[in-house]
Write an enzyme that holds these catalytic residues in place. Sequence first.
Site, PDB file in Angstrom:
ATOM      1  N   ASP A 404       6.680   3.567  10.614  1.00  0.00           N
ATOM      2  CA  ASP A 404       5.529   3.718  10.576  1.00  0.00           C
ATOM      3  C   ASP A 404       4.249   4.619  11.727  1.00  0.00           C
ATOM      4  O   ASP A 404       4.871   5.382  12.237  1.00  0.00           O
ATOM      5  CB  ASP A 404       5.245   2.017  10.856  1.00  0.00           C
ATOM      6  CG  ASP A 404       3.688   1.786  10.560  1.00  0.00           C
ATOM      7  OD1 ASP A 404       3.265   2.370   9.932  1.00  0.00           O
ATOM      8  OD2 ASP A 404       2.982   1.167  12.272  1.00  0.00           O
ATOM      9  N   ASN A 828       1.985  -5.712   8.313  1.00  0.00           N
ATOM     10  CA  ASN A 828       2.166  -4.116   7.136  1.00  0.00           C
ATOM     11  C   ASN A 828       3.643  -3.699   6.716  1.00  0.00           C
ATOM     12  O   ASN A 828       3.709  -3.183   6.468  1.00  0.00           O
ATOM     13  CB  ASN A 828       1.028  -3.578   7.149  1.00  0.00           C
ATOM     14  CG  ASN A 828       1.301  -2.473   8.387  1.00  0.00           C
ATOM     15  OD1 ASN A 828       1.859  -2.360   9.113  1.00  0.00           O
ATOM     16  ND2 ASN A 828       0.463  -1.017   8.321  1.00  0.00           N
ATOM     17  N   ASP A 829       4.267  -3.511   8.298  1.00  0.00           N
ATOM     18  CA  ASP A 829       5.444  -3.224   8.277  1.00  0.00           C
ATOM     19  C   ASP A 829       6.746  -4.128   7.998  1.00  0.00           C
ATOM     20  O   ASP A 829       7.874  -4.036   7.177  1.00  0.00           O
ATOM     21  CB  ASP A 829       6.069  -2.646   9.914  1.00  0.00           C
ATOM     22  CG  ASP A 829       4.926  -1.665   9.770  1.00  0.00           C
ATOM     23  OD1 ASP A 829       4.688  -0.318   8.997  1.00  0.00           O
ATOM     24  OD2 ASP A 829       4.290  -1.123  11.072  1.00  0.00           O
TER      25      ASP A 829
END
Lengths: 1128, 372
Positions: A404, A828-829
Amino acid sequence: MLRRRLNRLCGGDEKRVDSRTIYVGHRQCPPTEAFIPPKFCDNRIVSSKYTVWNFLPKNLFEQFRRIANFYFLIIFLVQVIVDTPTSPVTSGLPLFFVITVTAIKQGYEDWLRHKADKEVNKYPVMVLENGRRVPKESEKIKVGDVVEVKEDETFPCDLILLQSSRDDDTCFVTTASLDGESNHKTHYTVPDTDKDLESLSATIECEQPQPDLYKFNGRMHIYKSDQEPFVRSLGPENLLLKGATLKNTEKICGVAVYTGMETKMALNYQGKSQKRSAVEKSINGFLLVYLCILISKALVCTALKYWWQSKEGQDEPWYNHKTQKERDTNRFLKMFTDFLSFMVLFNFIIPVSMYVTVEMQKFLGSFFITWDKDFFDPEIQEGALVNTSDLNEELGQVEYVFTDKTGTLTQNNMEFISCCIDGFQYKNHDSCSELDGFCVTDGPVSKLQQKAGREKEELFLRALCLCHTVQVKEPGPDEQTEVDGLDHPLTQPQEQRGFIASSPDEVALVKGAMKYGFTFLGLESRTMKIKNRQNDIESYELLHVLNFDPVRRRMSVIVRNKKGETLLFCKGADSSIFPRVKQEEVECIRTHVERNATDGYRTLCVAYKQLSAEEFAETEAQLQEARLALQDRDEKLTAVYNLVETDMSLIGATAVEDRLQEEAAETMEALQGAGMKVWVLTGDKMETAKSTCYACRLFQRGTELLELTVRTLEDGRCGREERLHELLLDYHKKAVQDAPPVKPGVTRGWATANQEYGFIIDGATLSLVLNPTDASASRYKNLFLQICQNCCAVLCCRMAPLQKAQIVKMVKNSKGSPITLSIGDGANDVSMILEAHVGIGIKGKEGRQAVRNSDYAIPKVKHLKKLLLAHGHLYYVRIAHLVQYFFYKNLCFILPQFLYQFFCGYSQQPLYDAAYLTMYNICFTSMPILAFSLLEQHICIEVLMDNAALYREIAKNAMLRWWPFLSWTIQGVFQGLMFFFGVRFLFSNPALQDNGQVFGNWSYGTIVFTVLVFTVTLKLALDTRHWTWINHFVIWGSLAFYVFFSFFWGGIIWPFLKQQRLYFVFANMLSSVSAWLVIILLILLSLLPDILLLIFRKPKSHARQLSEDSLFHADRRLLRSHRYPTST
Amino acid sequence: MMASSYNAKEEDGHHSGAVGPGGAGVIKSKKPDNTAFKQQRLPAWQPILTAGTVLPAFFVIGLIFIPIGIGLFVTSNNIKEFEIDYTGVEESSPCYVCSFNYTWNNTTPCQCSIPFSLDQPFESNVFMYYGLSNFYQNHRRYVKSRDDSQLNGDKSSLLNPSKECEPYRSSQGSPIAPCGAIANSLFNDTLELFYNFPNGTSIPIPLVKKGIAWWTDKHVKFRNPGGNNNNLTATFAGTAKPVNWRKPVFELDPSDPDNNGFVNEDFIVWMRTAALPTFRKLYRIIQKKKDNMMPTLPRGNYTLNVTYNYPVRSFEGRKRMILSTISWMGGKNPFLGIAYITVGSVCFFLGVVLLFIHHKYGSRNNNADIPN
C-alpha cells in the site's frame, strides 16, 4: 463454530424478517397491542470450543482428522490387532505423547478462553428495572434491558444511547480495543427522548446483527400517552459498541439491542481463513515418496519371504515350528498380515515426531519475531505481532510484494505545504522541508503574499477551518503537550491544543489554517468556533456534515454563520470536485494541482456554495428522509449529497505532504535486490503515487514507464478497448519479446545493459483488463501479467480495495504460483492482506483492522527488510533443514532394519530393541534438531541484512526441491548401508570379547543403533554453523543421554518387560574393543562424504564474497557506532 | 482485555496473539527484552569447514587409523584358528553314518570321531566353538519364543509359561520348562578333544565349561526357581522337559549344582540368539597350562569325538567345531584391520589431494578462512 451455527438456527425464524423490534425496558407499547416478548440470544459470550464433557471426544476427533495422526492411529491399530514384530507401545507411545501434548495445549488455550469468557460474562452491570437500579451479571442482560454504564467502563453489549450525563446529550467513547483508534468518538443520544427513562415507552426497529462496525440502521418509535407516536432515525452515532469504553462522561443509559454472540464485536472476531505454507506442500510430497518407499519395501520383503519359504526346509525347520493357529490361517490372509507386519516394522520411516517438531519449531520460532527489539517502535511503544506461526518460513520465499502507499510507504503524517487560492500559489517560503522534513516557521504568523483578494483568502481559510470532522483534544491535567506536530512555537502558546481526527489530512489542513491565522477552537453543541486573524471569535452553526467516503472522495459541511447565511463547504479529490464546480474556475487551479501532485503531495480542492433558504430547506427534508430510511440508507444519502454538492465555486486547492516512512526507499531497494518484485497498489492519484515510487527508488531515472491509464487510453481516436489492446500488444513487444530473458541472479543495478521498465495502470483500466466486454478476457489478462512480470516495478493507482485483492489473486494464481506478500495499514488493505500468501499489517494510524487481519504486524515498513531478509531467510533455512534432516535420519534408521530382513529369513525380526525404536525419534535425536531449527544462523543476521542478494539463493523453495531431497536421501541410504554392512562384516566372527564370549542379535542391533545415533547427531553438528551453548548442551547432552539411557535400560531386569533382551548388552558392547573400533570407524566413514561435500561446496558459493562483506560490514558497524554512540 | 480474549483462532492454530509478549491489549510497555537469547545474539562459535581447516584433520586421522589398522591386521593374523566341519554330508566323512541315520527317537547316541592335525601350536587359552550354518536363530518366531521371567526363576511363570512359547509351551498337559523354541532346540552334540601322541596313545584334553556365558546372564538373568535350593528335581516337579530334549533341565549337568538347571552355561549361551544365520557359539575353554612352557595345544594330531545328537541336514545346515585363540580384539577377523587401513589411507590420500588443491588455489581463496 457449531454453537454459532446453532445460534443462527435458533434465530432462524427472526432471520426471515430483515429487522428486529426491541421493546425498550420490556414495556409493551403501545399498551393496547398484544405483547409477545421476542426471543434473542442472551448476553453470554462463548468463544471457547469445548466444555468439560465434550473435550475428550471432540478434541480427539479433531486431532484424528489430520491425515498424519490418522495414519499413525491405523498403524497402531494394526499393531494391536495383527501379530506384528514390534509391540503396539512403540508406535502407541509417541502417538499418545503427540495427542496428549496437543490436547493439553488446546485444552489450555480453551481454558484461557473460558476464563476470558467468564470474566466478560460475570462482569457486574447495572440494569434499570422499573425505576430501580438492579445489579446483574453481564450475561443476564437481555435485549431491551436499559443498562447504565459509568465512565471508563466498557459497554457490556451493543447499546442505543438514550441518556447521557452530559448536558449536550453526547458521550465520548474510545474504540481502541475494537479497531485501535484511540481518539474519542462522539455519540449522540436519540433526540427527543424523555429524560425520564422510566416512563419512556418506545420500540426500536433495527437491522439484524451484522459485523460491520461502522454501519447501523434503525428507527425508534416513541410513544407518548397524549400524542401520536413519532419516529427518530438511529445511526451508528447512536450505537455504543460492546468492547468500547466510555470516556469523559460520567454515566450513560442505553438500551441493549444486540447481545452476546450477536454483538458487532463477537461477529467480528470470527475465525480467519487458514493459510498453509508451501513448505507443507513439499513435506507432503516427500511423505508420498517415503510412503511409496515404505510400501515397496514391505512388498519386496513379503514377496521375498514367500519365495524363501517355498524352498524346502526353510519355512518350518524342526527347531522352529509354527503354532497350530498359524498353520490354519488362510495363505492369502497370512500374506496380507505379513505385508502389514512389514509396514509396521518399517513405519518409523515416516516419523510421528516430525509433525510435533515442525509445530514446535514454528510456534517457538515465532517468538523471535515478537522478541526482536529492532521491530520495536518507540513511537507507538509496540513491537511486532505474530498472529500465525504457520507461515514463518514463507517469509523467506516471497517473490511478489504488494504494498500500500499511504501509511505504508509514506508516513501518513501530513504536513501542510502549500495552497493555491484563486489560481495563485501560496507557499510557506521559510519551510525548509528538503533538509529534515520538518517545517519550522520563523514568524508567529506567516504572512501570505498578497496575491489573491483578501476576501478569497479568508474564505479559503474559513473553509479549511470549517470543513472537517476534527475534534479539539481538551488538554487534561496529565496530557499537556503529548500531541505531535505541536511542538513548534505558536502565537498563543497557552492555546496549545491537539486535534484528533480519523484522517490525518484533516488535521494537517486545520493546522495549516492555524498557521495562516485561522484557528479552529472547537465544536460545542453544534456550534463551530474559529478565531480569525483579528483574533475575533467567529461562530458558525453546524447544520449538517456530509460524510467522507472513499467512493465520493469528498466531504462537505453545511453551516450557518452569524449573518444567517447558509454555506456549504466541500473539499475533496480534484477528480471529484472539478466536475461539480464552474468550469471556468478549474483551469487555473488544475495546473497547480497537477504540479503539486507530481511533486508527491496529496492535493485536495476546496469549493463552496451559498445555499438559499429554500434550497436548504429542501436539502434538509431530503436528508431527513434519507436518514430515516431503514434500507439502502447509504445509497439514498449519497444521492442527496450528490444533489447538494453541485454548482459550487472553486476556492482553491491544498497540497499536503505525506513524508516517506523512514528507510522506505532503502527497504524497497533491498527487497528488489533480493529478487522480489514490488508492486504498489494504492487508491491515490497516479501523479502522487508515481512520485512516491520515484522517491522510494522503485522507479529510477532510466526506467521507462509503460502507462496504461485512462489518459493514455483516451489519447487515441478509436475506442478504449481497441486502444487498450493496441497498447498491451505494444508494451508486450517492448517488455517481453524484445527484452532478453531475465537471468536469475543478476541483480538489478548491475544489469544496466537492459532497459528497465516500470508499469503503471489505474483502477478503471484494470477493470477493463480484467473484465473486458468481449471474449478476449484471458488474453488481456495474460498479456498484462507477462508485461508486469518483466517490469521491475508496477504501480497500480486508483485501486478499490477489492481490486487490490483481485491483483494479488491474479499474480498468486499465475504460472509457477509465486509466493505473494501484501503489506498495508488500512482497512482498505484488508482484502489484499487476506488474499496474499503472507499478509503483513502496519501498526499505523489508520486503525487496527489491517493488523487484526494480518499474519504478522510490524510497526513500520522498514521492518519488512529484517522480517524478510533475516527472519524469513533463517526460518526457511531452518525448517527446510529440519524437514530434510528428519526424513534423512529416519531413512538411515530404518534401512538397516530392512536389510536385516535378508538375513533373518524375512521374518520381520526387528533389528533394534523396542525401547530404541520408540525413543529414537522422541528422545535421542529430537532435541538437537529442534535446537538447530530454532537457533541456526548459517549466515549471521547482519550479513543477511546487508546482502539482499543472498535471499535469492533460497528462492523458489530451493532447499526443498527434489534435488536436495535426493541428495539427502542418497546420504541416508549410504549411511544406512554403511551401518548395516559394517557391523555385518564385524559379526562374521561374533566372538568379539577378549574372553572369547560371543555377541548375539541384540548386540548387533545395539552396535548399529549406537553408530546411527552418533552419526546422525554428529551430522547435524557438522551442519551447524552457529554453535551457541544451547547447541552444545543439546547435542552433547543427547549423546550422553543415549549412553546413560542404554546403561540404565540394560542394567535392570525390568519386571514389566516380557523379554529382557538388552540386559547388559550395552555394557558388554562397551567392554569389547572391536565394538569401539567399529563404531568409531563407521561414524567417520559415514560422515566422510559429508565433510568432503562441505569442503568442496564452500569455495564455489559465496563464502569468499561473504567474508569480505562481513569485513566491510564490521567496518561499517564500527562507523555506525561512532556516529550514534548512544543508540542501543 | 476483551479483544485479546477473542484473538484465538477457531482452528487449532497457535494462540500466540494472546500468549506471546505481543498480545494485544496489554497495557504495560511491550518493549522486548534486550537479552542475547531473545535477540538471537547468543555468543556463538561459528566454525567454517574449509580445505584449510580440515586438512590437518585428514592427516591426523590417516596417521592414527593406519597404525591402528596395521595393528589390528597383525593381531588378527596372529590369532590361530582351526575349523573343522563335522556335519557328515560327504560319504567320506566319519560322521556320515550318524547324520544319515539320524532319527529323533533312537535311544543310543551315535558317536563319530574325526582326526585332525594342527600345524601350529596354539598358545595361551584356546577357545572351542561350535558353529552352525543356515540356522535361523534370528527368525522372529524363534527369537521371541522364550519366557525370560521363567528363566529368571519366577515360580508362576514356571508353571504357566508365556504365550510366546507356543507351540513349545506345554507337552501332554504339563508346562514345559524351559519353554519355547530356543530352549527346545538346545545344541546337544557333545564334543571331546583328544591329543594323539606320536606313539599312538591319546589323552583327553581337559575342557573347561565355566566362563563361556556372560557373567550377568549366569548370575542375574538366569536363575533357578527356588534360589539356591539344591533339590532341582523337586523344584521342577510338575513341569515337562522340552520335547526334543533327551533329559530334563535339572539333569543338564548333574555333576555341578551351580551349572545345572537354568543356570547351565551351555544353555545360557544357546539362549543368546545369534545375529546371523551362520554363527558360532562358545563351547568350551582349554586353559593354558600353568606349570610348564608347553603350548596349550601343541602341534600334532588330534581326534574330535562327537556324540552326534543334533540334526541339521533337514534344513541344509552345517556344523563346525572351531578352535581359536583370542586377542584383545576378540576372535580372528581381518575385516577391522583392513577397514582401518583403507579408511586411513583414503583420509591420507584426501589430505594430500586437499593439500594440493589448497596449495594451488589457496592463494585465491585465502579469504575464505576468515570466519565471519
